[in-house]
Design an enzyme around this catalytic site. Structure first.
Site, PDB file in Angstrom:
ATOM      1  N   PRO A   1       2.841   5.459   1.693  1.00 53.09           N
ATOM      2  CA  PRO A   1       1.751   6.801   3.133  1.00 53.09           C
ATOM      3  C   PRO A   1       0.647   5.815   3.924  1.00 53.09           C
ATOM      4  O   PRO A   1       0.492   4.803   2.816  1.00 53.09           O
ATOM      5  CB  PRO A   1       1.116   8.067   1.736  1.00 53.09           C
ATOM      6  N   ASN A   2      -0.418   6.085   4.947  1.00 52.51           N
ATOM      7  CA  ASN A   2      -0.867   5.251   5.293  1.00 52.51           C
ATOM      8  C   ASN A   2      -2.206   5.179   4.300  1.00 52.51           C
ATOM      9  O   ASN A   2      -3.200   3.709   4.556  1.00 52.51           O
ATOM     10  CB  ASN A   2      -0.998   5.746   6.834  1.00 52.51           C
ATOM     11  N   LYS A   3      -2.526   6.478   3.789  1.00 57.48           N
ATOM     12  CA  LYS A   3      -3.647   6.557   3.184  1.00 57.48           C
ATOM     13  C   LYS A   3      -3.540   6.170   1.780  1.00 57.48           C
ATOM     14  O   LYS A   3      -4.115   5.559   0.903  1.00 57.48           O
ATOM     15  CB  LYS A   3      -3.893   7.750   2.753  1.00 57.48           C
ATOM     16  N   CYS A   4      -2.378   4.863   1.267  1.00 59.63           N
ATOM     17  CA  CYS A   4      -2.259   4.512  -0.087  1.00 59.63           C
ATOM     18  C   CYS A   4      -2.650   3.344  -0.079  1.00 59.63           C
ATOM     19  O   CYS A   4      -2.538   2.323   0.874  1.00 59.63           O
ATOM     20  CB  CYS A   4      -0.251   4.693  -0.295  1.00 59.63           C
ATOM     21  N   PHE A   5      -3.485   2.182  -0.777  1.00 60.98           N
ATOM     22  CA  PHE A   5      -3.910   1.855  -1.171  1.00 60.98           C
ATOM     23  C   PHE A   5      -3.328   0.689  -1.998  1.00 60.98           C
ATOM     24  O   PHE A   5      -2.828   0.505  -2.944  1.00 60.98           O
ATOM     25  CB  PHE A   5      -5.691   1.405  -1.954  1.00 60.98           C
TER      26      PHE A   5
END
Length: 95
Positions: free
Chosen positions: A91-95
């Site tokens: 996911p895009n918001k995963c660090f």
């Protein structure tokens, strides 16, 4: 074309192998989540948010999986682990 290639590379054996590397033994609820996540991704080309995922899974299967349950199923980082095991981009918001 890329979508077809990725679909061909992913299979249940791949999912089991990745899950095992992450210390996860897949059960019925894991497979429900994996199937939903893959279908969602190939329909919308994004990973579902945890809220969307839980709402849809609970409604479809008439169960009550909470975010705490999701953490128990995918303990290290649910969003990232679900994506890895499902064979889709993180996911895009995963660090």
């Amino acid at each position: 074309m890329i979508k077809k290639i990725k679909e061909l590379l992913w299979n249940k054996k791949y999912a089991v192998r990745i899950a095992k590397k992450n210390g996860i033994k897949l059960n019925k609820n894991h497979w429900r989540i994996i199937k939903f996540t893959r279908n969602f991704y190939y329909k919308f080309y994004i990973s579902p948010s945890i809220r969307i995922l839980l709402t849809a899974i609970n409604k479809k299967y008439k169960i009550n999986i909470t975010s705490i349950d999701l953490i128990k199923l995918f303990p290290k980082n649910p969003s990232l682990q679900i994506s890895k095991i499902s064979g889709i981009p993180k996911p895009n918001k995963c660090f």
